[in-house]
Write an enzyme that holds these catalytic residues in place. Structure first.
Site, PDB file in Angstrom:
ATOM      1  N   ARG A 126       0.846  -1.194   0.000  1.00 19.15           N
ATOM      2  CA  ARG A 126       0.000   0.000   0.000  1.00 19.15           C
ATOM      3  C   ARG A 126       0.884   1.248   0.000  1.00 19.15           C
ATOM      4  NH1 ARG A 126      -4.225  -0.496   4.647  1.00 19.15           N
ATOM      5  NH2 ARG A 126      -2.234  -0.666   5.703  1.00 19.15           N
ATOM      6  N   SER A 127       2.019   1.157   0.720  1.00 17.36           N
ATOM      7  CA  SER A 127       2.890   2.327   0.815  1.00 17.36           C
ATOM      8  C   SER A 127       4.273   1.992   0.266  1.00 17.36           C
ATOM      9  CB  SER A 127       3.000   2.751   2.282  1.00 17.36           C
ATOM     10  OG  SER A 127       3.282   1.617   3.083  1.00 17.36           O
ATOM     11  N   ARG A 143     -10.535 -18.877  -0.201  1.00 15.32           N
ATOM     12  CA  ARG A 143     -10.192 -20.260   0.172  1.00 15.32           C
ATOM     13  C   ARG A 143     -11.346 -21.237   0.065  1.00 15.32           C
ATOM     14  NH1 ARG A 143      -7.246 -18.565   5.706  1.00 15.32           N
ATOM     15  NH2 ARG A 143      -5.354 -17.688   4.788  1.00 15.32           N
ATOM     16  N   CYS A 200      -2.902 -20.336   8.504  1.00 17.25           N
ATOM     17  CA  CYS A 200      -1.636 -20.811   9.072  1.00 17.25           C
ATOM     18  C   CYS A 200      -1.828 -21.956  10.077  1.00 17.25           C
ATOM     19  CB  CYS A 200      -0.895 -19.647   9.712  1.00 17.25           C
ATOM     20  SG  CYS A 200      -1.956 -18.472  10.552  1.00 17.25           S
ATOM     21  N   GLN A 232      -1.331 -19.230  19.337  1.00 12.49           N
ATOM     22  CA  GLN A 232      -0.881 -18.571  18.120  1.00 12.49           C
ATOM     23  C   GLN A 232      -0.001 -17.356  18.396  1.00 12.49           C
ATOM     24  OE1 GLN A 232      -4.964 -19.995  15.863  1.00 12.49           O
ATOM     25  NE2 GLN A 232      -3.899 -18.235  15.025  1.00 12.49           N
ATOM     26  N   SER A 272       2.963 -12.641  15.466  1.00 13.67           N
ATOM     27  CA  SER A 272       3.157 -12.315  14.048  1.00 13.67           C
ATOM     28  C   SER A 272       2.104 -12.954  13.152  1.00 13.67           C
ATOM     29  CB  SER A 272       4.552 -12.729  13.592  1.00 13.67           C
ATOM     30  OG  SER A 272       4.750 -14.113  13.833  1.00 13.67           O
ATOM     31  N   LYS A 319     -12.626 -20.883  10.287  1.00 21.57           N
ATOM     32  CA  LYS A 319     -11.699 -21.149   9.170  1.00 21.57           C
ATOM     33  C   LYS A 319     -11.067 -22.532   9.319  1.00 21.57           C
ATOM     34  CE  LYS A 319     -10.111 -16.421   8.596  1.00 21.57           C
ATOM     35  NZ  LYS A 319      -9.009 -15.515   8.877  1.00 21.57           N
ATOM     36  N   ARG A 347      -4.318 -16.430  21.365  1.00 24.24           N
ATOM     37  CA  ARG A 347      -3.087 -15.696  21.025  1.00 24.24           C
ATOM     38  C   ARG A 347      -2.184 -15.711  22.245  1.00 24.24           C
ATOM     39  NH1 ARG A 347      -2.088 -14.471  15.985  1.00 24.24           N
ATOM     40  NH2 ARG A 347      -4.049 -13.350  15.720  1.00 24.24           N
ATOM     41  N   HIS A 368       3.127 -21.030  15.428  1.00 20.13           N
ATOM     42  CA  HIS A 368       1.875 -21.420  16.069  1.00 20.13           C
ATOM     43  C   HIS A 368       2.048 -22.847  16.605  1.00 20.13           C
ATOM     44  CE1 HIS A 368       0.180 -17.870  14.565  1.00 20.13           C
ATOM     45  NE2 HIS A 368      -0.674 -18.333  13.668  1.00 20.13           N
ATOM     46  N   GLN A 418       4.529 -20.258  11.378  1.00 17.15           N
ATOM     47  CA  GLN A 418       3.338 -19.955  10.566  1.00 17.15           C
ATOM     48  C   GLN A 418       3.634 -18.959   9.465  1.00 17.15           C
ATOM     49  OE1 GLN A 418       3.952 -18.052  13.180  1.00 17.15           O
ATOM     50  NE2 GLN A 418       3.282 -16.050  12.454  1.00 17.15           N
TER      51      GLN A 418
HETATM   52  N1  NAP Z   1       1.110 -13.481   9.327  1.00 15.23           N
HETATM   53  C1  NAP Z   1       0.844 -14.773   9.185  1.00 15.23           C
HETATM   54  O1  NAP Z   1       1.340 -15.611   9.959  1.00 15.23           O
HETATM   55  C2  NAP Z   1      -0.085 -15.248   8.086  1.00 15.23           C
HETATM   56  C3  NAP Z   1      -0.177 -16.628   7.886  1.00 15.23           C
HETATM   57  C4  NAP Z   1      -1.037 -17.111   6.883  1.00 15.23           C
HETATM   58  C5  NAP Z   1      -1.756 -16.210   6.113  1.00 15.23           C
HETATM   59  N2  NAP Z   1      -1.647 -14.880   6.341  1.00 15.23           N
HETATM   60  C6  NAP Z   1      -2.423 -13.992   5.483  1.00 15.23           C
HETATM   61  O2  NAP Z   1      -1.502 -13.381   4.573  1.00 15.23           O
HETATM   62  C7  NAP Z   1      -1.951 -12.062   4.250  1.00 15.23           C
HETATM   63  C8  NAP Z   1      -0.808 -11.097   4.599  1.00 15.23           C
HETATM   64  O3  NAP Z   1      -0.571 -11.206   5.993  1.00 15.23           O
HETATM   65  P1  NAP Z   1       0.665 -10.526   6.721  1.00 15.23           P
HETATM   66  O4  NAP Z   1       0.727 -11.141   8.053  1.00 15.23           O
HETATM   67  O5  NAP Z   1       1.852 -10.520   5.848  1.00 15.23           O
HETATM   68  O6  NAP Z   1       0.085  -9.030   6.885  1.00 15.23           O
HETATM   69  P2  NAP Z   1       0.862  -7.664   7.161  1.00 15.23           P
HETATM   70  O7  NAP Z   1       2.136  -7.897   7.854  1.00 15.23           O
HETATM   71  O8  NAP Z   1      -0.131  -6.776   7.793  1.00 15.23           O
HETATM   72  O9  NAP Z   1       1.161  -7.137   5.683  1.00 15.23           O
HETATM   73  C9  NAP Z   1       0.124  -6.813   4.782  1.00 15.23           C
HETATM   74  C10 NAP Z   1       0.735  -6.266   3.508  1.00 15.23           C
HETATM   75  O10 NAP Z   1      -0.330  -5.982   2.596  1.00 15.23           O
HETATM   76  C11 NAP Z   1      -0.179  -4.636   2.139  1.00 15.23           C
HETATM   77  N3  NAP Z   1      -1.500  -4.098   1.819  1.00 15.23           N
HETATM   78  C12 NAP Z   1      -2.518  -3.785   2.664  1.00 15.23           C
HETATM   79  N4  NAP Z   1      -3.582  -3.330   1.960  1.00 15.23           N
HETATM   80  C13 NAP Z   1      -3.223  -3.360   0.659  1.00 15.23           C
HETATM   81  C14 NAP Z   1      -3.871  -2.994  -0.551  1.00 15.23           C
HETATM   82  N5  NAP Z   1      -5.122  -2.539  -0.558  1.00 15.23           N
HETATM   83  N6  NAP Z   1      -3.191  -3.145  -1.712  1.00 15.23           N
HETATM   84  C15 NAP Z   1      -1.921  -3.622  -1.713  1.00 15.23           C
HETATM   85  N7  NAP Z   1      -1.245  -3.971  -0.607  1.00 15.23           N
HETATM   86  C16 NAP Z   1      -1.903  -3.836   0.568  1.00 15.23           C
HETATM   87  C17 NAP Z   1       0.495  -3.906   3.279  1.00 15.23           C
HETATM   88  O11 NAP Z   1       1.105  -2.732   2.796  1.00 15.23           O
HETATM   89  P3  NAP Z   1       1.497  -1.534   3.813  1.00 15.23           P
HETATM   90  O12 NAP Z   1       2.537  -2.107   4.744  1.00 15.23           O
HETATM   91  O13 NAP Z   1       2.050  -0.514   2.898  1.00 15.23           O
HETATM   92  O14 NAP Z   1       0.241  -1.173   4.503  1.00 15.23           O
HETATM   93  C18 NAP Z   1       1.513  -4.970   3.711  1.00 15.23           C
HETATM   94  O15 NAP Z   1       2.615  -4.963   2.837  1.00 15.23           O
HETATM   95  C19 NAP Z   1      -3.221 -11.814   5.072  1.00 15.23           C
HETATM   96  O16 NAP Z   1      -4.346 -12.069   4.281  1.00 15.23           O
HETATM   97  C20 NAP Z   1      -3.116 -12.843   6.202  1.00 15.23           C
HETATM   98  O17 NAP Z   1      -4.370 -13.230   6.699  1.00 15.23           O
HETATM   99  C21 NAP Z   1      -0.815 -14.383   7.301  1.00 15.23           C
END
Ligand code: NAP
Length: 346
Positions: free
Chosen positions: A48-49, A107, A136, A163, A166, A223, A245, A252, A322
């Site tokens: 996003r940024s 999904r 995850c 969990q 992160s 989920k 959490r 996890h 995870q």
């Molecule tokens: N974390 C885990 O352990 C995990 C495990 C399995 C699945 N997931 C899934 O994977 C996805 C990402 O998770 P994460 O943990 O990596 O999240 P995160 O750390 O919050 O990162 C999200 C990323 O998406 C970007 N973003 C947000 N809104 C956007 C938009 N409208 N267009 C383009 N980019 C956008 C953010 O950009 P900015 O930083 O610029 O805002 C950031 O780079 C989620 O759907 C989550 O549910 C996560």
């Protein structure tokens, strides 16, 4: 401890978009691809940024999302919140880009394969244009559960998760670190100002992940049940879970109690788990533990023991990173098993 994934010379020639490259899973995915020898010049990073990302000694530019960039790639990983994936995935697919989506947005759509390669990787033979990556906790629980399903058939699964911070992305990890630093400096470790959690996580346990519905079930619990049934192709499976959490940075953990359809031969099961790809057997009666498993690829399984409900009853404890097997690693394993297809028109 690493699990190899397939990334051929042909894959290394693909233009790969990583959307959400700033985030917890996006950064990990960038590092996995760099480790696999993917040229940074063929990686389009966006979020996003705008940001500079340091990965494996390189400084990479993360551009603000512009669909045009990702739509000119051959393969896109969507490491984005569900709302963004819901908008981006169909548009990228329409542009001929193959998409692996890490969010929960798609999904459960019947026409979208939800894949853990070690369990239902056969679905990739049809060369789908869009593949969903699992939740995850589901991914981590599934590896040992699939072994029980294959050998003895599953009847009921009761799962309790612990969990990591992160799991709520970069903001979750940041919140925990902020609270721990405050405690270390003599403060009270109150809830961090931008925390995604309902309360302070440091020195605490939060007994629900995501919102809780009118009947008291959390979004994560829904989920897990739906995804285990879909991936194991067992709509009839009884799944109950309770998700919490805990103040752990990454990994996890799941405590699983199950009933199988047939009597369990424990030595046979242990041998199968110890030799299954993607699983690491843990002999330590006090393990596996998230702190020691962080950064590793396999799902670590231990404390395998008979349950109290007869010869079909079993309990075990499993821990997985995870951000790797529960997200980025699974996604690159999926992409590596698909043909290195170029976007049409090139
Ligand atoms: N974390 C885990 O352990 C995990 C495990 C399995 C699945 N997931 C899934 O994977 C996805 C990402 O998770 P994460 O943990 O990596 O999240 P995160 O750390 O919050 O990162 C999200 C990323 O998406 C970007 N973003 C947000 N809104 C956007 C938009 N409208 N267009 C383009 N980019 C956008 C953010 O950009 P900015 O930083 O610029 O805002 C950031 O780079 C989620 O759907 C989550 O549910 C996560």
């Amino acid at each position: 401890m690493s699990v190899s994934f397939r990334w051929t010379e042909e894959h290394r020639r693909l233009r790969v978009a990583i959307v959400g490259a700033n985030g917890a899973t996006g950064q990990e995915l960038v590092e996995l691809l760099l480790d696999a020898g993917h040229p940074p010049s063929l990686m389009s990073l966006s979020a996003r940024s705008e940001k500079r990302l340091r990965a494996r000694g390189l400084e990479l530019r993360v551009e603000p999302i512009a669909l045009g960039g990702a739509a000119r790639c051959d393969l896109a990983f969507l490491c984005t919140p569900s709302e963004a994936s819901l908008e981006l995935a169909p548009r990228l697919c329409a542009a001929g880009v193959r998409v692996v989506d890490l969010s929960s947005a798609l999904r459960l759509r019947p026409d979208v394969p939800l894949v853990v390669p070690e369990v239902n990787g056969d679905l990739l033979a049809a060369e789908p244009s869009l593949v969903a990556n699992p939740n995850c906790t589901s991914a981590i629980a599934l590896l040992p559960l699939a072994v029980v399903e294959r050998l003895f058939g599953l009847s009921e699964v009761v799962l309790v998760s612990y969990q990591a911070a992160s799991g709520a992305g970069a903001a979750g990890l940041e919140a925990l670190r902020h609270e721990l630093a405050d405690l270390g400096a003599g403060g009270k470790g109150e809830r961090a100002p931008d925390s995604p959690f309902a309360a302070a996580l440091a020195l605490n346990v939060l007994p629900a992940i995501a919102e809780v519905d009118a009947e008291g079930h959390s979004g994560e619990e829904h989920k897990i049940a739906a995804e285990l049934k879909k991936i194991l192709r067992r709509a009839d499976l009884v799944v109950e879970s309770s998700t919490a959490r805990v103040p752990v940075e990454r990994c996890h953990s799941v405590a699983v109690h199950l009933l199988s359809q047939r009597d369990i031969d424990l030595p046979l099961l242990e041998g199968a788990m110890a030799s299954t790809a993607g699983l690491a057997w843990c002999d330590d009666p006090h393990g596996p533990r998230p702190r020691e498993c962080a950064g590793s690829d396999p799902v670590h399984v231990g404390r395998v023991r008979r349950g109290a409900r007869g010869p079909r009853s079993l309990s075990f404890f499993a821990v997985g990173d995870q951000i790797r097997k529960g997200a980025a690693l699974n996604a690159v394993q999926v992409a590596g098993l698909l043909a290195a297809r170029r976007r049409p028109g090139d």
